[in-house]
Design a protein around this motif. Sequence first.
Motif, PDB file in Angstrom:
ATOM      1  N   ILE A 289      82.399   8.019  -0.573  1.00 18.80           N
ATOM      2  CA  ILE A 289      82.398   6.578  -0.870  1.00 18.80           C
ATOM      3  C   ILE A 289      81.638   6.323  -2.170  1.00 18.80           C
ATOM      4  O   ILE A 289      82.096   5.570  -3.044  1.00 18.80           O
ATOM      5  N   ALA A 290      80.478   6.974  -2.313  1.00 14.19           N
ATOM      6  CA  ALA A 290      79.663   6.789  -3.519  1.00 14.19           C
ATOM      7  C   ALA A 290      80.451   7.187  -4.755  1.00 14.19           C
ATOM      8  O   ALA A 290      80.426   6.487  -5.791  1.00 14.19           O
ATOM      9  N   ARG A 291      81.173   8.298  -4.661  1.00 11.49           N
ATOM     10  CA  ARG A 291      81.951   8.762  -5.825  1.00 11.49           C
ATOM     11  C   ARG A 291      83.085   7.797  -6.158  1.00 11.49           C
ATOM     12  O   ARG A 291      83.346   7.482  -7.305  1.00 11.49           O
ATOM     13  N   ILE A 292      83.733   7.305  -5.073  1.00 13.87           N
ATOM     14  CA  ILE A 292      84.822   6.329  -5.283  1.00 13.87           C
ATOM     15  C   ILE A 292      84.269   5.070  -5.941  1.00 13.87           C
ATOM     16  O   ILE A 292      84.820   4.550  -6.913  1.00 13.87           O
ATOM     17  N   GLU A 293      83.129   4.583  -5.432  1.00 17.97           N
ATOM     18  CA  GLU A 293      82.491   3.386  -5.997  1.00 17.97           C
ATOM     19  C   GLU A 293      82.154   3.600  -7.471  1.00 17.97           C
ATOM     20  O   GLU A 293      82.406   2.732  -8.321  1.00 17.97           O
ATOM     21  N   ALA A 294      81.605   4.762  -7.756  1.00 18.34           N
ATOM     22  CA  ALA A 294      81.232   5.061  -9.146  1.00 18.34           C
ATOM     23  C   ALA A 294      82.448   5.004 -10.058  1.00 18.34           C
ATOM     24  O   ALA A 294      82.413   4.391 -11.140  1.00 18.34           O
ATOM     25  N   SER A 295      83.557   5.615  -9.604  1.00 17.82           N
ATOM     26  CA  SER A 295      84.741   5.627 -10.456  1.00 17.82           C
ATOM     27  C   SER A 295      85.336   4.217 -10.586  1.00 17.82           C
ATOM     28  O   SER A 295      85.813   3.838 -11.647  1.00 17.82           O
ATOM     29  N   LEU A 296      85.264   3.419  -9.497  1.00 20.79           N
ATOM     30  CA  LEU A 296      85.755   2.043  -9.543  1.00 20.79           C
ATOM     31  C   LEU A 296      84.923   1.215 -10.532  1.00 20.79           C
ATOM     32  O   LEU A 296      85.454   0.433 -11.310  1.00 20.79           O
ATOM     33  N   ASN A 297      83.602   1.407 -10.481  1.00 19.76           N
ATOM     34  CA  ASN A 297      82.707   0.685 -11.393  1.00 19.76           C
ATOM     35  C   ASN A 297      83.050   0.981 -12.851  1.00 19.76           C
ATOM     36  O   ASN A 297      83.086   0.101 -13.695  1.00 19.76           O
ATOM     37  N   LEU A 298      83.366   2.253 -13.101  1.00 20.32           N
ATOM     38  CA  LEU A 298      83.725   2.658 -14.463  1.00 20.32           C
ATOM     39  C   LEU A 298      84.988   1.936 -14.929  1.00 20.32           C
ATOM     40  O   LEU A 298      85.068   1.403 -16.029  1.00 20.32           O
ATOM     41  N   GLU A 299      86.010   1.905 -14.017  1.00 26.40           N
ATOM     42  CA  GLU A 299      87.278   1.246 -14.323  1.00 26.40           C
ATOM     43  C   GLU A 299      87.064  -0.234 -14.609  1.00 26.40           C
ATOM     44  O   GLU A 299      87.693  -0.822 -15.490  1.00 26.40           O
ATOM     45  N   ALA A 300      86.124  -0.860 -13.813  1.00 26.41           N
ATOM     46  CA  ALA A 300      85.936  -2.302 -13.880  1.00 26.41           C
ATOM     47  C   ALA A 300      85.249  -2.754 -15.181  1.00 26.41           C
ATOM     48  O   ALA A 300      85.398  -3.902 -15.589  1.00 26.41           O
ATOM     49  N   LEU A 301      84.519  -1.823 -15.801  1.00 24.22           N
ATOM     50  CA  LEU A 301      83.787  -2.221 -17.023  1.00 24.22           C
ATOM     51  C   LEU A 301      84.738  -2.553 -18.180  1.00 24.22           C
ATOM     52  O   LEU A 301      85.761  -1.889 -18.343  1.00 24.22           O
ATOM     53  N   PRO A 302      84.448  -3.550 -18.956  1.00 24.76           N
ATOM     54  CA  PRO A 302      85.284  -3.849 -20.133  1.00 24.76           C
ATOM     55  C   PRO A 302      85.265  -2.646 -21.087  1.00 24.76           C
ATOM     56  O   PRO A 302      84.287  -1.885 -21.129  1.00 24.76           O
ATOM     57  N   ALA A 303      86.336  -2.496 -21.840  1.00 21.10           N
ATOM     58  CA  ALA A 303      86.533  -1.301 -22.648  1.00 21.10           C
ATOM     59  C   ALA A 303      85.380  -1.060 -23.618  1.00 21.10           C
ATOM     60  O   ALA A 303      84.961   0.075 -23.814  1.00 21.10           O
TER      61      ALA A 303
END
Length: 207
Positions: free
Chosen positions: A189-203
Amino acid sequence: YHRCLCNQGYSLSANNATCSDINECEGGSGGCSEGCINSIGSFWCFCQHNGYQLDRDNKTCIDTNECETNNGNCEHICTNTNGSYTCGCDAGYQFNGTHGCSDIDECAFANGNCSQQCVNQPGSYHCECQANFKLDTDNKTCIHCPTCSEFESVAADVANFKSKAVVIEQLINRNIRLSATVASLEDRIARIEASLNLEALPANEHP
Ligand SMILES: [Ca+2]
Ligand SMILES: [Ca+2]
């Protein structure tokens, strides 16, 4: 000229015309090992002693194995002997003189060497002790044991605890496997959250 023939068991008389009985017993041609009885035209063997019978050849006398029929009517052990047989009894029983066996009451003599109670039973016996006594290793002597009953109740408790400990151990093992599964799920879950957070950040905010 003609010649007469006789049936088996008969021989031709001197006159060559009549047949007369052969006495097989007299000449020994019967081959009986013991008794022989002649009859007109035949003969038969018999055994002169009790406990013997004719063999399959109907001539030889052999021992009768009385034990083969209904155990010789012996209650316990039948032993065949030449011309007779004997009955015997299993351990702890005495022979009643004919065919039967009866239990020996070991307690009737010297209390079975028991220091306290002697209990007779079919084919054997055992010793017992009063409260606060226990049987020694000879199974006859009672030794004083004031803590015996207490000890037994403690021993029962210990056995009870031991069986419960096994159950608890099984539960703990199951929990260890469960917490390992939880840890691995949390990690994913932590890894998924981390990758989601990365995606969510503006470019422009990507590190
Ligand atoms: Ca016999
Ligand atoms: Ca007995």
